[in-house]
Design a protein around this motif. Structure first.
Motif, PDB file in Angstrom:
ATOM      1  N   VAL A  48      55.594  69.792  14.492  1.00  0.00           N
ATOM      2  CA  VAL A  48      56.654  69.161  13.715  1.00  0.00           C
ATOM      3  C   VAL A  48      56.989  67.843  14.381  1.00  0.00           C
ATOM      4  O   VAL A  48      57.239  67.792  15.582  1.00  0.00           O
ATOM      5  CB  VAL A  48      57.909  70.062  13.648  1.00  0.00           C
ATOM      6  CG1 VAL A  48      59.019  69.372  12.880  1.00  0.00           C
ATOM      7  CG2 VAL A  48      57.558  71.396  13.006  1.00  0.00           C
ATOM      8  N   ARG A  49      56.954  66.764  13.590  1.00  0.00           N
ATOM      9  CA  ARG A  49      57.274  65.432  14.116  1.00  0.00           C
ATOM     10  C   ARG A  49      58.480  64.879  13.373  1.00  0.00           C
ATOM     11  O   ARG A  49      58.570  64.967  12.155  1.00  0.00           O
ATOM     12  CB  ARG A  49      56.079  64.489  13.926  1.00  0.00           C
ATOM     13  CG  ARG A  49      54.910  64.886  14.769  1.00  0.00           C
ATOM     14  CD  ARG A  49      53.862  63.786  14.776  1.00  0.00           C
ATOM     15  NE  ARG A  49      52.761  64.223  15.629  1.00  0.00           N
ATOM     16  CZ  ARG A  49      51.528  64.378  15.231  1.00  0.00           C
ATOM     17  NH1 ARG A  49      51.199  64.118  13.996  1.00  0.00           N
ATOM     18  NH2 ARG A  49      50.598  64.791  16.067  1.00  0.00           N
ATOM     19  N   SER A  57      55.376  68.010   9.045  1.00  0.00           N
ATOM     20  CA  SER A  57      54.820  69.192   9.681  1.00  0.00           C
ATOM     21  C   SER A  57      53.338  69.271   9.358  1.00  0.00           C
ATOM     22  O   SER A  57      52.917  68.973   8.239  1.00  0.00           O
ATOM     23  CB  SER A  57      55.537  70.432   9.155  1.00  0.00           C
ATOM     24  OG  SER A  57      54.954  71.589   9.675  1.00  0.00           O
ATOM     25  N   SER A  58      52.545  69.671  10.342  1.00  0.00           N
ATOM     26  CA  SER A  58      51.117  69.847  10.104  1.00  0.00           C
ATOM     27  C   SER A  58      50.643  71.085  10.854  1.00  0.00           C
ATOM     28  O   SER A  58      51.121  71.397  11.937  1.00  0.00           O
ATOM     29  CB  SER A  58      50.330  68.615  10.566  1.00  0.00           C
ATOM     30  OG  SER A  58      50.447  68.467  11.962  1.00  0.00           O
ATOM     31  N   VAL A  59      49.707  71.800  10.255  1.00  0.00           N
ATOM     32  CA  VAL A  59      49.120  72.985  10.863  1.00  0.00           C
ATOM     33  C   VAL A  59      47.663  72.664  11.171  1.00  0.00           C
ATOM     34  O   VAL A  59      46.925  72.191  10.305  1.00  0.00           O
ATOM     35  CB  VAL A  59      49.218  74.203   9.927  1.00  0.00           C
ATOM     36  CG1 VAL A  59      48.531  75.410  10.536  1.00  0.00           C
ATOM     37  CG2 VAL A  59      50.673  74.515   9.621  1.00  0.00           C
ATOM     38  N   THR A  60      47.260  72.914  12.419  1.00  0.00           N
ATOM     39  CA  THR A  60      45.876  72.663  12.807  1.00  0.00           C
ATOM     40  C   THR A  60      45.267  73.941  13.374  1.00  0.00           C
ATOM     41  O   THR A  60      45.969  74.780  13.943  1.00  0.00           O
ATOM     42  CB  THR A  60      45.793  71.567  13.892  1.00  0.00           C
ATOM     43  OG1 THR A  60      46.559  71.972  15.022  1.00  0.00           O
ATOM     44  CG2 THR A  60      46.294  70.233  13.381  1.00  0.00           C
ATOM     45  N   ILE A  61      43.969  74.079  13.200  1.00  0.00           N
ATOM     46  CA  ILE A  61      43.251  75.196  13.795  1.00  0.00           C
ATOM     47  C   ILE A  61      42.869  74.784  15.206  1.00  0.00           C
ATOM     48  O   ILE A  61      42.168  73.805  15.407  1.00  0.00           O
ATOM     49  CB  ILE A  61      42.012  75.565  12.965  1.00  0.00           C
ATOM     50  CG1 ILE A  61      42.440  76.075  11.581  1.00  0.00           C
ATOM     51  CG2 ILE A  61      41.187  76.629  13.690  1.00  0.00           C
ATOM     52  CD1 ILE A  61      41.294  76.366  10.647  1.00  0.00           C
TER      53      ILE A  61
END
Length: 113
Positions: A48-49, A57-61
């Motif tokens: 979360v930035r 918000s970004s989700v990374t593997i």
């Protein structure tokens, strides 16, 4: 030297993987697939930035978790390294029988011919 990590259960039934000061997750449906059918599960991290009043918000593997060839342990291969935990310990945490379980650093040796 790599630090040990920990596994903990989430309220929704997934897992929190805490290694090298990073908190990653395995979703509940991926955890069930890993335990019952041995399919590798993605390990993700949400970032979360905040810039002023804008929140993104970004989700990374970050890697994956897979049952080893012997079927007795789960290996976590993440960007920051590899860890291993006995399958029984992971199952106990997933069922809520244990609050957490230790992850042990996995040191891989390369063989040259």
């Amino acid at each position: 030297m790599m630090e040990p990590g920990t596994l903990a259960c989430t309220a929704a039934g997934g897992l929190i993987v805490h290694v090298e000061a990073e908190r990653c997750r395995i979703a509940p449906e991926d955890l069930r697939s890993l335990i019952f059918s041995g399919r590798p599960a993605p390990v993700t991290r949400e970032r979360v930035r905040r810039t002023g009043s804008i929140v993104t918000s970004s989700v990374t593997i970050e890697g994956h978790a897979a049952v080893n060839h012997a079927g007795r342990a789960v290996v976590f291969r993440l960007r920051v390294g590899s860890w291993i935990v006995p399958l029984v310990s992971l199952q106990r945490v997933a069922r809520g029988e244990a609050a957490s379980a230790p992850l042990f650093p996995l040191i891989e040796v390369e063989f040259y011919e």
